[in-house]
Design a protein around this motif. Structure first.
Motif, PDB file in Angstrom:
ATOM      1  N   TRP A   1       0.816  -1.208   0.000  1.00  0.00           N
ATOM      2  CA  TRP A   1       0.000   0.000   0.000  1.00  0.00           C
ATOM      3  C   TRP A   1       0.856   1.268   0.000  1.00  0.00           C
ATOM      4  CZ3 TRP A   1      -4.325  -1.069   4.197  1.00  0.00           C
ATOM      5  CH2 TRP A   1      -5.069  -2.189   3.800  1.00  0.00           C
ATOM      6  N   HIS A   2       2.120   1.151   0.366  1.00  0.00           N
ATOM      7  CA  HIS A   2       2.987   2.325   0.422  1.00  0.00           C
ATOM      8  C   HIS A   2       3.462   2.788  -0.960  1.00  0.00           C
ATOM      9  CE1 HIS A   2       5.619  -1.137   0.225  1.00  0.00           C
ATOM     10  NE2 HIS A   2       6.653  -0.362  -0.043  1.00  0.00           N
ATOM     11  N   VAL A   3       3.208   2.013  -2.016  1.00  0.00           N
ATOM     12  CA  VAL A   3       3.742   2.371  -3.332  1.00  0.00           C
ATOM     13  C   VAL A   3       2.737   3.116  -4.198  1.00  0.00           C
ATOM     14  CG1 VAL A   3       5.108   0.254  -3.221  1.00  0.00           C
ATOM     15  CG2 VAL A   3       3.088   0.300  -4.682  1.00  0.00           C
ATOM     16  N   THR A   4       1.480   3.147  -3.793  1.00  0.00           N
ATOM     17  CA  THR A   4       0.415   3.588  -4.689  1.00  0.00           C
ATOM     18  C   THR A   4       0.289   5.118  -4.769  1.00  0.00           C
ATOM     19  OG1 THR A   4      -1.139   3.329  -2.860  1.00  0.00           O
ATOM     20  CG2 THR A   4      -0.942   1.500  -4.404  1.00  0.00           C
ATOM     21  N   LEU A   5      -0.423   5.560  -5.808  1.00  0.00           N
ATOM     22  CA  LEU A   5      -0.771   6.967  -5.981  1.00  0.00           C
ATOM     23  C   LEU A   5      -2.255   7.136  -5.704  1.00  0.00           C
ATOM     24  CD1 LEU A   5       1.223   7.650  -9.282  1.00  0.00           C
ATOM     25  CD2 LEU A   5       1.974   7.978  -6.905  1.00  0.00           C
ATOM     26  N   TYR A   6      -2.659   8.390  -5.458  1.00  0.00           N
ATOM     27  CA  TYR A   6      -4.030   8.641  -5.013  1.00  0.00           C
ATOM     28  C   TYR A   6      -4.689   9.744  -5.838  1.00  0.00           C
ATOM     29  CZ  TYR A   6      -2.031   6.101  -1.176  1.00  0.00           C
ATOM     30  OH  TYR A   6      -1.386   5.136  -0.446  1.00  0.00           O
ATOM     31  N   PRO A   7      -5.961   9.582  -6.158  1.00  0.00           N
ATOM     32  CA  PRO A   7      -6.683  10.654  -6.839  1.00  0.00           C
ATOM     33  C   PRO A   7      -6.768  11.897  -5.958  1.00  0.00           C
ATOM     34  CG  PRO A   7      -7.895   8.581  -6.998  1.00  0.00           C
ATOM     35  CD  PRO A   7      -6.813   8.380  -5.982  1.00  0.00           C
ATOM     36  N   SER A   8      -6.535  13.059  -6.557  1.00  0.00           N
ATOM     37  CA  SER A   8      -6.752  14.334  -5.884  1.00  0.00           C
ATOM     38  C   SER A   8      -7.759  15.113  -6.718  1.00  0.00           C
ATOM     39  CB  SER A   8      -5.433  15.114  -5.763  1.00  0.00           C
ATOM     40  OG  SER A   8      -5.041  15.637  -7.030  1.00  0.00           O
ATOM     41  N   VAL A   9      -8.016  16.355  -6.377  1.00  0.00           N
ATOM     42  CA  VAL A   9      -9.010  17.123  -7.118  1.00  0.00           C
ATOM     43  C   VAL A   9      -8.478  17.587  -8.466  1.00  0.00           C
ATOM     44  CG1 VAL A   9     -10.242  17.881  -5.074  1.00  0.00           C
ATOM     45  CG2 VAL A   9      -8.364  19.287  -5.981  1.00  0.00           C
ATOM     46  N   ARG A  10      -7.167  17.415  -8.710  1.00  0.00           N
ATOM     47  CA  ARG A  10      -6.591  17.886  -9.966  1.00  0.00           C
ATOM     48  C   ARG A  10      -5.839  16.807 -10.743  1.00  0.00           C
ATOM     49  NH1 ARG A  10      -7.159  23.183 -10.443  1.00  0.00           N
ATOM     50  NH2 ARG A  10      -5.813  23.155 -12.275  1.00  0.00           N
ATOM     51  N   GLY A  11      -5.639  15.668 -10.153  1.00  0.00           N
ATOM     52  CA  GLY A  11      -4.876  14.630 -10.839  1.00  0.00           C
ATOM     53  C   GLY A  11      -4.550  13.492  -9.903  1.00  0.00           C
ATOM     54  N   LEU A  12      -3.277  13.105  -9.890  1.00  0.00           N
ATOM     55  CA  LEU A  12      -2.809  12.028  -9.029  1.00  0.00           C
ATOM     56  C   LEU A  12      -1.672  12.533  -8.160  1.00  0.00           C
ATOM     57  CD1 LEU A  12      -2.898   9.207 -11.703  1.00  0.00           C
ATOM     58  CD2 LEU A  12      -4.257   9.237  -9.611  1.00  0.00           C
ATOM     59  N   THR A  13      -1.619  12.022  -6.940  1.00  0.00           N
ATOM     60  CA  THR A  13      -0.630  12.489  -5.983  1.00  0.00           C
ATOM     61  C   THR A  13      -0.010  11.326  -5.226  1.00  0.00           C
ATOM     62  OG1 THR A  13      -0.284  13.868  -4.005  1.00  0.00           O
ATOM     63  CG2 THR A  13      -2.444  12.846  -4.256  1.00  0.00           C
ATOM     64  N   THR A  14       1.220  11.543  -4.768  1.00  0.00           N
ATOM     65  CA  THR A  14       1.853  10.577  -3.865  1.00  0.00           C
ATOM     66  C   THR A  14       1.276  10.660  -2.473  1.00  0.00           C
ATOM     67  OG1 THR A  14       3.550  12.183  -3.209  1.00  0.00           O
ATOM     68  CG2 THR A  14       4.065  10.736  -5.081  1.00  0.00           C
ATOM     69  N   GLY A  15       0.575  11.776  -2.177  1.00  0.00           N
ATOM     70  CA  GLY A  15       0.237  12.054  -0.790  1.00  0.00           C
ATOM     71  C   GLY A  15       1.489  12.475  -0.037  1.00  0.00           C
ATOM     72  N   ARG A  16       1.332  12.777   1.238  1.00  0.00           N
ATOM     73  CA  ARG A  16       2.468  13.233   2.046  1.00  0.00           C
ATOM     74  C   ARG A  16       3.423  12.084   2.316  1.00  0.00           C
ATOM     75  NH1 ARG A  16       4.050  13.286   7.184  1.00  0.00           N
ATOM     76  NH2 ARG A  16       2.233  12.021   7.735  1.00  0.00           N
ATOM     77  N   ILE A  17       4.710  12.326   2.059  1.00  0.00           N
ATOM     78  CA  ILE A  17       5.741  11.318   2.282  1.00  0.00           C
ATOM     79  C   ILE A  17       6.716  11.836   3.338  1.00  0.00           C
ATOM     80  CG2 ILE A  17       7.642  10.023   1.235  1.00  0.00           C
ATOM     81  CD1 ILE A  17       6.207  10.288  -1.454  1.00  0.00           C
ATOM     82  N   PRO A  18       6.922  11.113   4.442  1.00  0.00           N
ATOM     83  CA  PRO A  18       7.906  11.542   5.434  1.00  0.00           C
ATOM     84  C   PRO A  18       9.318  11.494   4.860  1.00  0.00           C
ATOM     85  CG  PRO A  18       6.451   9.828   6.307  1.00  0.00           C
ATOM     86  CD  PRO A  18       6.237   9.868   4.843  1.00  0.00           C
ATOM     87  N   TYR A  19      10.135  12.509   5.215  1.00  0.00           N
ATOM     88  CA  TYR A  19      11.521  12.535   4.764  1.00  0.00           C
ATOM     89  C   TYR A  19      12.346  13.247   5.829  1.00  0.00           C
ATOM     90  CZ  TYR A  19      15.595  13.162   1.730  1.00  0.00           C
ATOM     91  OH  TYR A  19      16.873  13.134   1.197  1.00  0.00           O
TER      92      TYR A  19
END
Length: 301
Positions: free
Chosen positions: A43-61
């Motif tokens: 589940w950590h590899v996927t992308l997510y629908p947003s209101v404008r396209g696709l996003t990684t979501g927030r990634i800790p770094y």
């Protein structure tokens, strides 16, 4: 929702652009794969629908977090940090190599260093990303049309997801296979004995999964699908809705299929898609002996 939100997606009209976007999303997805803490079932590899396209979501770094958004309306790739800093670029007209280097440059300028395995995964292109200098088609209208369809579909999937109170995935996109998926779990372990290491991680428990993919060279029609693992006996005898949905053979297993063009013919596409998803789940869960009543969400839409 109305059917006016659903554009046609004829495979032949945008296949070259589709292939371009698929490789671009693999690069973004591999960055999330490399940097996000590992989660069960990939589940950590996927992308997510947003209101404008696709996003990684927030990634800790380290002490910060970052996000990559592929805006399919204004056609920008935006790399942002949680301190408000961001850098963007236009992907249209880029080669895969240019997209790869530009994405890493944006990350580097924001203090983020990522090294990925820079080779397409399970893709008809096998050229390493840094070496892929071939011209690539990019039809902005087609990309936005794909996004409009994906956004509408994701919303219907969220309604379907709300009806289940057991363990399930978010509505997310697997960039290797380019499909939008939501998967439900019975809670029972069922380790896969064959397959790859990644297959074994994905299929360690009983699941019923539904999704949407925009077509590929082997099946040149956008379509919805559903299946169960492990496959219960008699699943292909389960009646599907709407009437145009069928059971097909996929690598020796049963796959429920409703083509996107057939959905567009329905008077109420949202109701028809929900009926398809429910018929797959209810039929497969009954055949597999899942406790259907226990999994009903009391606040279901």
């Amino acid at each position: 929702m109305t059917d006016t939100a659903l554009p046609p997606l004829p495979y032949a009209d945008w296949v070259d652009t589709r292939d371009t976007v698929h490789l671009f999303l693999q690069i973004i997805g591999k960055i999330r794969l490399k940097t996000h803490p590992k989660l069960n079932h990939w589940w950590h590899v996927t992308l997510y629908p947003s209101v404008r396209g696709l996003t990684t979501g927030r990634i800790p770094y380290g002490d910060i977090s970052f996000e990559i958004t592929y805006d399919m309306i204004d056609h920008e790739v935006v790399v942002g940090r949680n301190d408000g800093r961001s850098i963007s670029f236009d992907p249209a007209g880029s080669t895969v190599s240019q997209f790869y280097h530009e994405t890493l440059r944006c990350l580097s300028n924001l203090g983020i260093t990522v090294e990925i395995h820079a080779v397409p995964y399970e893709n008809k292109s096998t050229t390493p990303f840094p070496e892929d200098d071939a011209s690539r088609a990019y039809d902005k209208v087609a990309v936005t049309a794909y996004w409009k369809a994906l956004c509408w579909i994701a919303s219907v999937f969220e309604v379907f997801r709300s009806r289940f109170n057991g363990k399930q995935t978010p509505v997310h996109l697997y960039w290797h296979s380019f499909d939008l998926v939501v998967t439900r779990f019975s809670g029972k372990a069922h380790p896969m004995t064959g397959g790859t290491a990644s297959d074994k991680e994905a299929y360690s428990h009983e699941v019923i999964s539904v999704g949407f993919w925009p077509g590929d060279d082997s099946f040149q029609t956008a379509a919805f699908y559903g299946y169960a693992y492990p496959e219960p006996s008699g699943i292909s005898d389960v009646p599907l809705e709407p009437a145009s949905a069928v059971w097909a053979d996929k690598n020796g297993g049963a796959l429920a299929v409703l083509t996107y063009p057939d959905l567009l013919k329905e008077d109420d596409p949202q109701a028809a898609l929900l009926a398809f998803l429910e018929s797959v789940y209810q039929g497969a869960a009954s055949k597999a002996g899942w406790p259907l009543d226990d999994f009903k969400h009391q606040f279901a839409l």
